[in-house]
Design a protein around this motif. Structure first.
Motif, PDB file in Angstrom:
ATOM      1  N   HIS A  40      11.095  13.871 -10.527  1.00 36.81           N
ATOM      2  CA  HIS A  40      12.535  13.675 -10.709  1.00 36.81           C
ATOM      3  C   HIS A  40      13.111  12.583  -9.802  1.00 36.81           C
ATOM      4  N   VAL A  41      12.343  12.164  -8.812  1.00 33.58           N
ATOM      5  CA  VAL A  41      12.812  11.073  -7.946  1.00 33.58           C
ATOM      6  C   VAL A  41      12.864   9.763  -8.723  1.00 33.58           C
ATOM      7  N   GLY A  42      11.875   9.553  -9.569  1.00 31.61           N
ATOM      8  CA  GLY A  42      11.695   8.249 -10.226  1.00 31.61           C
ATOM      9  C   GLY A  42      10.607   7.503  -9.490  1.00 31.61           C
ATOM     10  N   ARG A  43      10.877   6.262  -9.102  1.00 30.11           N
ATOM     11  CA  ARG A  43       9.907   5.473  -8.349  1.00 30.11           C
ATOM     12  C   ARG A  43      10.595   4.859  -7.135  1.00 30.11           C
ATOM     13  N   ILE A  44       9.794   4.352  -6.219  1.00 31.45           N
ATOM     14  CA  ILE A  44      10.398   3.661  -5.071  1.00 31.45           C
ATOM     15  C   ILE A  44       9.909   2.221  -5.019  1.00 31.45           C
ATOM     16  N   ARG A  45      10.684   1.393  -4.329  1.00 34.34           N
ATOM     17  CA  ARG A  45      10.304   0.015  -4.055  1.00 34.34           C
ATOM     18  C   ARG A  45      10.560  -0.232  -2.567  1.00 34.34           C
ATOM     19  N   VAL A  46       9.558  -0.715  -1.878  1.00 35.01           N
ATOM     20  CA  VAL A  46       9.757  -1.090  -0.474  1.00 35.01           C
ATOM     21  C   VAL A  46      10.468  -2.433  -0.466  1.00 35.01           C
ATOM     22  N   THR A  47      11.651  -2.483   0.124  1.00 31.66           N
ATOM     23  CA  THR A  47      12.443  -3.721   0.073  1.00 31.66           C
ATOM     24  C   THR A  47      12.309  -4.555   1.341  1.00 31.66           C
ATOM     25  N   LYS A  48      11.943  -3.915   2.451  1.00 33.97           N
ATOM     26  CA  LYS A  48      11.882  -4.667   3.712  1.00 33.97           C
ATOM     27  C   LYS A  48      11.119  -3.878   4.766  1.00 33.97           C
ATOM     28  N   LEU A  49      10.403  -4.608   5.614  1.00 31.79           N
ATOM     29  CA  LEU A  49       9.805  -4.011   6.808  1.00 31.79           C
ATOM     30  C   LEU A  49      10.415  -4.717   8.005  1.00 31.79           C
ATOM     31  N   GLU A  50      10.850  -3.955   8.995  1.00 29.13           N
ATOM     32  CA  GLU A  50      11.485  -4.573  10.158  1.00 29.13           C
ATOM     33  C   GLU A  50      10.826  -4.068  11.426  1.00 29.13           C
ATOM     34  N   ASN A  51      10.770  -4.956  12.397  1.00 32.63           N
ATOM     35  CA  ASN A  51      10.234  -4.597  13.698  1.00 32.63           C
ATOM     36  C   ASN A  51      11.406  -4.204  14.609  1.00 32.63           C
ATOM     37  N   LYS A  62       0.842  -1.210   0.000  1.00 30.29           N
ATOM     38  CA  LYS A  62       0.000   0.000   0.000  1.00 30.29           C
ATOM     39  C   LYS A  62       0.871   1.251   0.000  1.00 30.29           C
ATOM     40  N   VAL A  63       1.871   1.279   0.849  1.00 26.51           N
ATOM     41  CA  VAL A  63       2.689   2.490   0.960  1.00 26.51           C
ATOM     42  C   VAL A  63       3.492   2.699  -0.328  1.00 26.51           C
ATOM     43  N   GLU A  64       3.938   1.614  -0.923  1.00 27.54           N
ATOM     44  CA  GLU A  64       4.667   1.723  -2.192  1.00 27.54           C
ATOM     45  C   GLU A  64       3.773   2.342  -3.283  1.00 27.54           C
ATOM     46  N   GLU A  65       2.526   1.882  -3.347  1.00 28.14           N
ATOM     47  CA  GLU A  65       1.589   2.426  -4.338  1.00 28.14           C
ATOM     48  C   GLU A  65       1.305   3.900  -4.079  1.00 28.14           C
ATOM     49  N   LEU A  66       1.084   4.237  -2.816  1.00 21.31           N
ATOM     50  CA  LEU A  66       0.757   5.629  -2.477  1.00 21.31           C
ATOM     51  C   LEU A  66       1.932   6.560  -2.768  1.00 21.31           C
ATOM     52  N   VAL A  67       3.133   6.143  -2.410  1.00 22.41           N
ATOM     53  CA  VAL A  67       4.310   6.985  -2.658  1.00 22.41           C
ATOM     54  C   VAL A  67       4.519   7.153  -4.162  1.00 22.41           C
ATOM     55  N   ASN A  68       4.436   6.072  -4.911  1.00 22.20           N
ATOM     56  CA  ASN A  68       4.651   6.175  -6.355  1.00 22.20           C
ATOM     57  C   ASN A  68       3.586   7.034  -7.034  1.00 22.20           C
ATOM     58  N   ALA A  69       2.368   7.001  -6.517  1.00 21.19           N
ATOM     59  CA  ALA A  69       1.312   7.865  -7.069  1.00 21.19           C
ATOM     60  C   ALA A  69       1.652   9.336  -6.817  1.00 21.19           C
ATOM     61  N   GLU A  70       2.156   9.636  -5.618  1.00 22.29           N
ATOM     62  CA  GLU A  70       2.538  11.026  -5.307  1.00 22.29           C
ATOM     63  C   GLU A  70       3.724  11.469  -6.162  1.00 22.29           C
ATOM     64  N   LEU A  71       4.694  10.588  -6.352  1.00 20.78           N
ATOM     65  CA  LEU A  71       5.861  10.936  -7.174  1.00 20.78           C
ATOM     66  C   LEU A  71       5.418  11.276  -8.596  1.00 20.78           C
TER      67      LEU A  71
END
Ligand SMILES: [Zn+2]
Length: 250
Positions: A209-220, A140-149
């Motif tokens: 100009h950022v491009g896109r992001i990919r979430v690679t890991k979530l850590e606790n 979800k966060v990856e989609e939201l960030v990429n939409a904003e970018l």
């Protein structure tokens, strides 16, 4: 100079002091490590710059020290040329802006504040007060960030009097009131329509100009502290911005 023009990569300045393997200048475009953003590299007076640090003296004055390889060092008073390693810096600008977009998105969607972060060129981590992380969060966060970018939001830098900044409702959540009273002017970086914070970093001109992001890991990382790791991947506008910073025609 990096505070007012992030795209400045070549400059001249006067040497104000030297010490073993390091040079201080009357002005500089080299970004010193700070605020989670690592220092620039490049060349100065024909020498390789390998580290840049801001040092604050006990009486409050500060100097940016450029660690250089080789020698001889220039003399105090000499005019020298500096050149920023642009590939590294531009990658850091894209990364830093991506983190502000991430902060804005997480705040808007979940009202959760950031607790810390760090970056290297095209990779970063940021910690948030989630407890626990919502289901499906990474995607979800990856989609939201990429939409904003992709919205190509402009990014502005302003210098505000401290009194104005501490009363700005958009700045309160980033604890602008924690900035020492001795600071009379606060630099504010705004991703127009998304995020506004007191910040000393260098950013690209527009979110595209950022491009896109990919979430690679979530850590606790413990109670109320969850870490998001991401990487920055190229988009159409990021390559164009890196080569000369031309504005898109389409
Ligand atoms: Zn920042």
């Amino acid at each position: 100079m990096y505070l007012s023009d992030a795209y400045l990569r070549h400059f001249t300045a006067r040497v104000t002091a030297t010490r073993e393997g390091a040079i201080a200048l009357d002005r500089t475009a080299f970004y010193p490590t700070g605020g989670g953003q690592p220092h620039d590299t490049g060349s100065l007076a024909g020498l390789r710059v390998t580290d840049v640090r801001k040092e604050v003296a006990p009486e409050g004055s500060s100097a940016v020290w450029h660690t250089v390889e080789g020698g001889p060092l220039p003399g105090v008073g000499d005019e020298v040329e500096g050149e920023i390693d642009w590939e590294r810096r531009h990658a850091l600008m894209r990364t830093h802006t991506a983190l502000h977009v991430l902060c804005g998105v997480i705040w808007n969607e979940w009202r959760v504040p950031v607790t810390g972060g760090n970056m290297e060129p095209l990779a970063a981590r940021m910690d948030f007060e989630f407890d626990p992380v919502p289901d499906g969060f990474g995607q979800k966060v990856e989609e939201l960030v990429n939409a904003e970018l992709a919205l190509d939001r402009p990014i502005t830098v302003q210098f505000l009097p401290r009194d104005t900044a501490v009363h700005d409702a958009d700045l309160i959540r980033t604890k602008v009131n924690m900035i020492p009273e001795s600071v009379s002017e606060i630099r504010v970086v705004e991703i127009v329509g998304l995020d506004k914070q007191a910040d000393g970093g260098t950013h690209v001109r527009s979110t595209a100009h950022v491009g896109r992001i990919r979430v690679t890991k979530l850590e606790n990382k413990g109670k109320g502290n969850k870490r998001v790791r991401l990487e920055i991947v190229d988009g159409e506008s990021s390559a164009a911005d890196a080569t000369g910073g031309q504005e898109e025609t389409s």
